[in-house]
Design a protein around this motif. Structure first.
Motif, short mmCIF file in Angstrom:
data_model
loop_
_atom_site.label_atom_id
_atom_site.label_comp_id
_atom_site.label_asym_id
_atom_site.label_seq_id
_atom_site.Cartn_x
_atom_site.Cartn_y
_atom_site.Cartn_z
N ILE A 39 -11.07 -4.79 -4.92
CA ILE A 39 -10.50 -3.49 -5.31
C ILE A 39 -10.10 -2.71 -4.07
N ASP A 40 -10.95 -2.71 -3.07
CA ASP A 40 -10.65 -1.99 -1.82
C ASP A 40 -9.36 -2.51 -1.20
N ARG A 70 -3.41 -1.90 -0.28
CA ARG A 70 -2.03 -2.40 -0.37
C ARG A 70 -1.11 -1.37 -1.05
N ILE A 71 -1.64 -0.73 -2.09
CA ILE A 71 -0.86 0.30 -2.78
C ILE A 71 -0.54 1.46 -1.84
N ALA A 131 7.39 3.20 1.76
CA ALA A 131 8.53 3.69 0.98
C ALA A 131 8.77 5.19 1.19
N GLY A 132 7.94 5.83 2.00
CA GLY A 132 8.10 7.26 2.24
C GLY A 132 7.69 8.13 1.07
N ILE A 179 -2.90 9.89 -5.85
CA ILE A 179 -3.66 8.68 -6.14
C ILE A 179 -5.03 9.09 -6.68
N LEU A 180 -5.39 8.57 -7.83
CA LEU A 180 -6.69 8.85 -8.44
C LEU A 180 -7.50 7.57 -8.50
N PHE A 181 -8.77 7.67 -8.16
CA PHE A 181 -9.65 6.51 -8.20
C PHE A 181 -10.97 6.93 -8.85
#
Length: 214
Positions: free
Chosen positions: A12-13, A18-19, A26-27, A34-36
């Protein structure tokens, strides 16, 4: 070295990394929230593979803090100041309302919408409209929290354990006792009565909306 659980955490980490890297390339990093988080606490009947709630009682499938209290991480470079730690109780239903608002969309008016706007919390401000917090699996209202006080009227556990020898209701001060180890119901009967009244009102409101509580 931590077995299946450790492998899952590492995968997961890596995937989240990567995301984030793709957004930065992509700027889009400063235009992306981002929610985790997780939908429940550890699956304790799976042993080491199911994770651990640490000092919190019980896990997945229960309304004890070990089943309901999970980490939540929000990252939005340029909007959310890094390093904040918030203690205000929120839940995943709040993200529906929050994300609609951030996207400039109206909240539906043709239905009852659970969840509040967490935008102030993301900016490091206080939430002023969070007086109560209800706990329950499915259509069963089991507990309520107001401030530090949490009242259980029904309890359950995947383990089959019956904590406190079946005594109910149970009252805990989560600021002092997040592990729900010391029942305070006999010391604070007036708080028990107040929180029971909140649960009764919530059940009546939900019944009028067409959902029936066990």
């Amino acid at each position: 070295r931590a077995g299946t659980y450790g492998d899952v955490v590492e995968e997961i980490d890596d995937a989240v990394g990567r995301i984030r890297a793709a957004l930065e390339e992509a700027g889009l990093a400063e235009n992306t929230l981002i929610l985790f988080t997780s939908d429940n606490g550890p699956w304790i009947i799976k042993g080491a593979d199911g994770g651990s709630a640490g000092h919190l009682r019980d896990g997945k499938g229960s309304t004890w803090e070990g089943g309901m209290r999970v980490p939540g991480i929000a990252c939005w470079p340029g909007t959310i100041a890094p390093g904040q730690v918030q203690r205000t109780p929120v839940n995943t239903m709040d993200w529906y309302t929050t994300l609609l608002g951030l996207a400039g969309q109206d909240i539906p008016k043709d239905r009852v919408v659970d969840g509040g706007d967490l935008s102030p919390l993301l900016r490091g401000e206080a939430l002023l409209d969070r007086p109560f917090f209800y706990y329950g699996p499915g259509n069963q209202l089991q507990a309520v929290r107001r401030g530090p006080w949490k009242l259980h009227r029904i309890t359950s556990s995947q383990t089959g354990l019956d904590y406190f020898d079946g005594k109910l209701p149970l009252l805990f001060n989560l600021d002092e006792d997040p592990g729900e180890r010391f029942d305070r119901s006999e010391q604070f009967p007036e708080m028990v009565a107040e929180l029971q009244n909140l649960m009764d009102k919530q059940m009546k409101e939900t019944d009028r909306a067409g959902t029936f509580w066990d």
